[in-house]
Design an enzyme around this catalytic site. Structure first.
Site, PDB file in Angstrom:
ATOM      1  N   ASP A 196      58.493  56.409 -60.444  1.00 28.60           N
ATOM      2  CA  ASP A 196      59.018  57.091 -61.641  1.00 28.60           C
ATOM      3  C   ASP A 196      59.037  56.112 -62.810  1.00 28.60           C
ATOM      4  O   ASP A 196      58.979  54.889 -62.628  1.00 28.60           O
ATOM      5  CB  ASP A 196      60.421  57.653 -61.387  1.00 28.60           C
ATOM      6  N   GLU A 238      64.184  55.594 -59.184  1.00 30.24           N
ATOM      7  CA  GLU A 238      64.762  54.273 -59.449  1.00 30.24           C
ATOM      8  C   GLU A 238      65.377  54.191 -60.836  1.00 30.24           C
ATOM      9  O   GLU A 238      66.438  53.623 -61.028  1.00 30.24           O
ATOM     10  CB  GLU A 238      63.679  53.198 -59.297  1.00 30.24           C
TER      11      GLU A 238
HETATM   12  C1  LIG Z   1      65.543  32.378 -71.371  1.00 25.36           C
HETATM   13  C2  LIG Z   1      65.302  33.775 -71.126  1.00 25.36           C
HETATM   14  C3  LIG Z   1      64.566  34.100 -69.920  1.00 25.36           C
HETATM   15  C4  LIG Z   1      64.665  35.545 -69.601  1.00 25.36           C
HETATM   16  C5  LIG Z   1      63.361  36.083 -69.247  1.00 25.36           C
HETATM   17  C6  LIG Z   1      63.406  37.524 -69.029  1.00 25.36           C
HETATM   18  C7  LIG Z   1      62.092  38.049 -68.600  1.00 25.36           C
HETATM   19  C8  LIG Z   1      62.263  39.439 -68.191  1.00 25.36           C
HETATM   20  C9  LIG Z   1      61.041  40.243 -68.110  1.00 25.36           C
HETATM   21  C10 LIG Z   1      61.106  41.545 -68.181  1.00 25.36           C
HETATM   22  C11 LIG Z   1      62.352  42.275 -68.427  1.00 25.36           C
HETATM   23  C12 LIG Z   1      62.400  43.582 -67.751  1.00 25.36           C
HETATM   24  C13 LIG Z   1      63.682  43.821 -67.068  1.00 25.36           C
HETATM   25  C14 LIG Z   1      63.534  43.778 -65.565  1.00 25.36           C
HETATM   26  C15 LIG Z   1      64.014  45.035 -65.016  1.00 25.36           C
HETATM   27  C16 LIG Z   1      63.916  45.184 -63.570  1.00 25.36           C
HETATM   28  C17 LIG Z   1      63.943  46.571 -63.066  1.00 25.36           C
HETATM   29  C18 LIG Z   1      64.499  47.683 -63.904  1.00 25.36           C
HETATM   30  O1  LIG Z   1      64.025  48.055 -64.966  1.00 25.36           O
HETATM   31  N1  LIG Z   1      65.513  48.293 -63.390  1.00 25.36           N
HETATM   32  C19 LIG Z   1      66.212  49.382 -64.051  1.00 25.36           C
HETATM   33  C20 LIG Z   1      66.880  50.171 -62.983  1.00 25.36           C
HETATM   34  C21 LIG Z   1      68.098  50.840 -63.309  1.00 25.36           C
HETATM   35  N2  LIG Z   1      68.004  52.024 -63.844  1.00 25.36           N
HETATM   36  O2  LIG Z   1      69.142  50.289 -63.054  1.00 25.36           O
HETATM   37  C22 LIG Z   1      67.175  48.789 -65.052  1.00 25.36           C
HETATM   38  O3  LIG Z   1      67.551  49.528 -65.968  1.00 25.36           O
HETATM   39  O4  LIG Z   1      67.583  47.628 -64.908  1.00 25.36           O
HETATM   40 ZN   LIG Z   2      61.220  49.204 -62.622  1.00 25.35          ZN
HETATM   41 ZN   LIG Z   3      62.328  50.308 -65.568  1.00 24.44          ZN
END
Ligand SMILES: CCCCCCCC/C=C\CCCCCCCC(=O)N[C@@H](CC(N)=O)C(=O)O
Ligand SMILES: [Zn+2]
Ligand SMILES: [Zn+2]
Length: 474
Positions: free
Chosen positions: A107, A171
């Protein structure tokens, strides 16, 4: 190892081949907390069930042809879980080895075409990049896992260690129907896992300010989360006789106070301090000296970090105002104003502390908080020492495929609630805004590398010896 798998086959497929998420997600996301300050209403009932049209069923079987060896292998048992989520059990030859699990989600968050160079659901290619919602988050991993295994089967590979693949369908809204059902399914079969890998960190190229070379981070924990709906009610009326304070005004003021008074900078109070200390040599002078001596320079480093949204996300509980709704007509005073605030909780804080701080900041009991999605404290840290098979195997596979050093443990700023979190992608600073944003895209080399990563990881997992880390001559 006590595992008894149910009989599944392509023939039992009745769902849509869209779907998502992680197994342990549900374990964490389904926790409830006894919060006197907060009225929690578990209202989400999920979408109504759909029946597939005949042509949709045809499309579904077409999709399965993309992985013919996987779906026809006698080593693979496939089943549909929670109506739209997918669970595969790949049988290894050595039952003395604990299985592991790879999870991904199908999703995606919504997207409208505004601002995109190519339509968000087109999958069109431009200058070597495939554009589309989900290309980074998280379809590349779905394809990478399935295609990696498909290519292994094509080469006649027979895994030694059994493993599971879980593809969830909800998710992005908490995983209650997909992940929860996958967890239940595995629990009833008494399945124990050696390790579990989901999305999370990546190979960060220039993302961390002041670093000399790309750094791969494996998430070994993540921030907690709570999402609150803040509502202001009162009777509606004619706009010619407005009250002194409108619901919109009351709510806006409360939201503004939340935004203007962020949660405190907690840098160094959680595992992120150790992460920076470990990476000290990767920074240019004088940051290298500062990172190695956070006992002295911690306050200065934390102020540098909080200048960017990604750095700020590491140092504190973040407060994101994500939805605002009020009003139905220009000459009607609205009855209700409602907003949604999404907090990501620093490892040194808890849900209760965030709620208390929020109440203190808002200081207005006309603003009623409630929550209808799962919330949880920051989870514990997954093992990542030199003896830990799962962590070291993921690490070794990263080095094998990306030829990158260092590979270090980190605190994921998003939520997956898995044991280890890594996406086999190289991310540059400019890519951060593509996650849940516009122009989400993946390069053709990028998707190839994702497939290579799972190809490598599956093979590297086929041993009971903790892998020796290769040191690159860089
Ligand atoms: C010095 C700073 C370093 C930080 C680096 C950050 C690099 C991050 C890269 C991408 C950011 C994307 C966020 C990861 C999310 C993982 C999964 C996700 O999107 N989960 C959802 C699930 C949910 N609905 O709870 C979320 O909203 O977190
Ligand atoms: Zn994700
Ligand atoms: Zn996401």
């Amino acid at each position: 190892m006590a595992i008894s798998m149910g009989k599944g086959s392509v023939g039992v497929l009745t769902g849509v081949f869209i779907a998502s998420l992680a197994v342990v997600v549900a374990v964490l996301l389904l926790r409830t907390y006894n919060l006197p300050e907060l009225k929690v209403a578990w209202k989400g009932k999920g979408a109504p069930r759909i029946e597939l049209e005949e042509d949709e069923r045809e499309q579904l079987y077409e999709a399965l042809k993309a992985f013919p060896r996987l779906f026809n292998s006698s080593l693979v048992e496939y089943e549909l879980v929670g109506e739209y989520s997918h669970l595969f059990n790949v049988q290894g030859s050595d039952n003395s080895l604990l299985p592991y699990m790879l999870i991904a989600h199908l999703d995606v968050v919504p997207a409208t075409p505004e601002g995109w160079d190519l339509p968000p659901f087109s999958g069109e290619e431009k200058e070597g990049y495939i554009y589309g919602r989900g290309s980074l988050d998280d379809k590349n991993r779905v394809i990478g896992i399935l295609q990696g295994l498909e290519f292994l089967f094509k080469r006649g590979y027979k895994p030694r260690r059994s493993f599971y693949i879980g593809l969830g369908h909800d998710e992005e809204i908490g995983g209650r129907h997909g992940a929860k059902e996958i967890v239940k399914t595995l629990e009833t079969r008494n399945v124990k896992l050696e390790f579990l890998l989901d999305e999370g960190f990546e190979v960060l190229d220039g993302v961390i300010y002041g670093t000399k070379r790309p750094i791969a981070l494996i998430g070994v924990t993540e921030k907690g989360t709570i999402t609150l709906n803040l509502t202001v009610h009162s009777p509606p009326g004619h706009s010619s006789m407005p009250p002194r304070e409108s619901r919109i005004g009351i709510l806006s003021a409360a939201l503004s106070r939340l935004e203007q008074n962020p949660m405190p900078n907690r840098f160094g109070k959680g595992p992120e301090g150790a992460m920076f200390e470990q990476l000290a040599d990767e920074f240019y002078f004088p940051l290298n000296i500062m990172m190695a001596n956070l006992w002295l320079f911690g306050p200065l480093v934390s102020r540098i970090l909080q200048r960017t949204p990604s750095g700020n996300a590491l140092v504190r509980t973040t407060t994101a105002l994500t939805i605002f709704n009020a009003g139905i007509k220009s000459n009607v005073i609205p009855q209700t104003a409602r907003a949604t605030v999404n907090f990501r909780i620093h490892p040194a804080e808890t849900v209760n502390e965030v709620l208390k701080a929020m109440n203190t900041t808002i200081m207005d009991d006309r603003v009623i908080p409630s929550s209808d999605v799962p919330f949880f404290d920051p989870p514990s840290i997954s093992p990542h020492d030199e003896e830990t098979f799962g962590y070291q195997t993921v690490k070794r596979s990263i080095t094998d495929v990306f030829l990158v050093e260092p590979v270090a443990p980190g605190v994921s700023i998003g939520n997956t609630a898995s044991i280890y979190k890594f996406r086999a992608l190289v991310i540059k600073d400019e890519d951060l805004s593509r996650f849940h944003g516009i122009n989400e895209r993946i390069s053709k080399e990028g998707i190839e590398t994702v497939v290579q990563f799972y190809f490598q990881l599956i093979q590297n997992s086929d041993t009971d010896i903790v892998p020796v880390q290769s040191h690159l001559e860089l």
